[in-house]
Write a protein that holds these residues in place. Sequence first.
Motif, PDB file in Angstrom:
ATOM      1  N   LEU A   2       3.362   4.081  32.561  1.00 26.45           N
ATOM      2  CA  LEU A   2       4.314   5.153  32.200  1.00 26.45           C
ATOM      3  C   LEU A   2       4.370   5.300  30.707  1.00 26.45           C
ATOM      4  O   LEU A   2       4.284   4.097  30.032  1.00 26.45           O
ATOM      5  CB  LEU A   2       5.622   4.697  32.828  1.00 26.45           C
ATOM      6  CG  LEU A   2       5.668   4.861  34.187  1.00 26.45           C
ATOM      7  CD1 LEU A   2       6.790   4.431  34.869  1.00 26.45           C
ATOM      8  CD2 LEU A   2       5.463   6.147  34.775  1.00 26.45           C
ATOM      9  N   ASP A  67       2.702   9.417  34.029  1.00 21.40           N
ATOM     10  CA  ASP A  67       2.070   8.421  34.697  1.00 21.40           C
ATOM     11  C   ASP A  67       0.606   8.683  34.342  1.00 21.40           C
ATOM     12  O   ASP A  67      -0.033   9.538  35.184  1.00 21.40           O
ATOM     13  CB  ASP A  67       2.238   8.205  36.205  1.00 21.40           C
ATOM     14  CG  ASP A  67       1.505   6.936  36.595  1.00 21.40           C
ATOM     15  OD1 ASP A  67       0.558   6.579  36.083  1.00 21.40           O
ATOM     16  OD2 ASP A  67       1.367   6.764  37.840  1.00 21.40           O
ATOM     17  N   HIS A 111       7.252   9.288  43.365  1.00 18.81           N
ATOM     18  CA  HIS A 111       7.097   8.425  42.057  1.00 18.81           C
ATOM     19  C   HIS A 111       8.384   7.605  41.995  1.00 18.81           C
ATOM     20  O   HIS A 111       8.451   6.912  41.041  1.00 18.81           O
ATOM     21  CB  HIS A 111       6.993   9.259  40.973  1.00 18.81           C
ATOM     22  CG  HIS A 111       5.559   9.709  40.816  1.00 18.81           C
ATOM     23  ND1 HIS A 111       4.331   8.945  40.443  1.00 18.81           N
ATOM     24  CD2 HIS A 111       5.118  10.924  41.043  1.00 18.81           C
ATOM     25  CE1 HIS A 111       3.386   9.712  40.520  1.00 18.81           C
ATOM     26  NE2 HIS A 111       3.778  10.996  40.820  1.00 18.81           N
TER      27      HIS A 111
END
Length: 188
Positions: A2, A67, A111
């Motif tokens: 991330l 991501d 997510h």
Amino acid sequence: MLTVRPAHTFDDVATMVGPKRPDATVCFCLSHRLPAKVNRSMKETDRGDYVRSLCESAVPPGVLAYDGDEVVGWAAVAPRSDTTLARSTKVPHLDDLPVWSVWCLRVRPGHRGEGVTSALLAGAIDFARDNGAPILEGYPVDNDGRRVDLTMAFVGTRKMFEQAGFQYAGATSSVTDGFPRVIMRRRL
């Protein structure tokens, strides 16, 4: 892995908080950014056009989590004085410091549970600090670990903010999903 970056990319902001129809009169995370009357008066693509201009400004409307190359999260971050929170009767001012506010946290479906919110709060802290904020405030619910409906979870939880180094600073008279909201602060 991330990463969090300032929200200069309109298409990615639209992916996170834009309506399905570009002419819809909802979201784009403007409810605290614009006075209600102005917000309601926007028609057709006015909302998207306004957010596009914010993304193109020197200080964009918040931060985005990625991501890899895929946008997976959004946090609205701005000086409180530039938001309707500056005039809020439910969220009191604690002092005269030029605080910044983070008021909306969104994680893309698929997510959740991957640390996106933690990354967003860390990114919001860095963003506010890099833009000269002495303090960052959030206004999450104090839900004592109880479930918050996903449609109202955008305000975050007290625990979430505590884990990001924020401290309880005061109560509000605001309630979301039946839970009281509190002022959480982090000195920068």
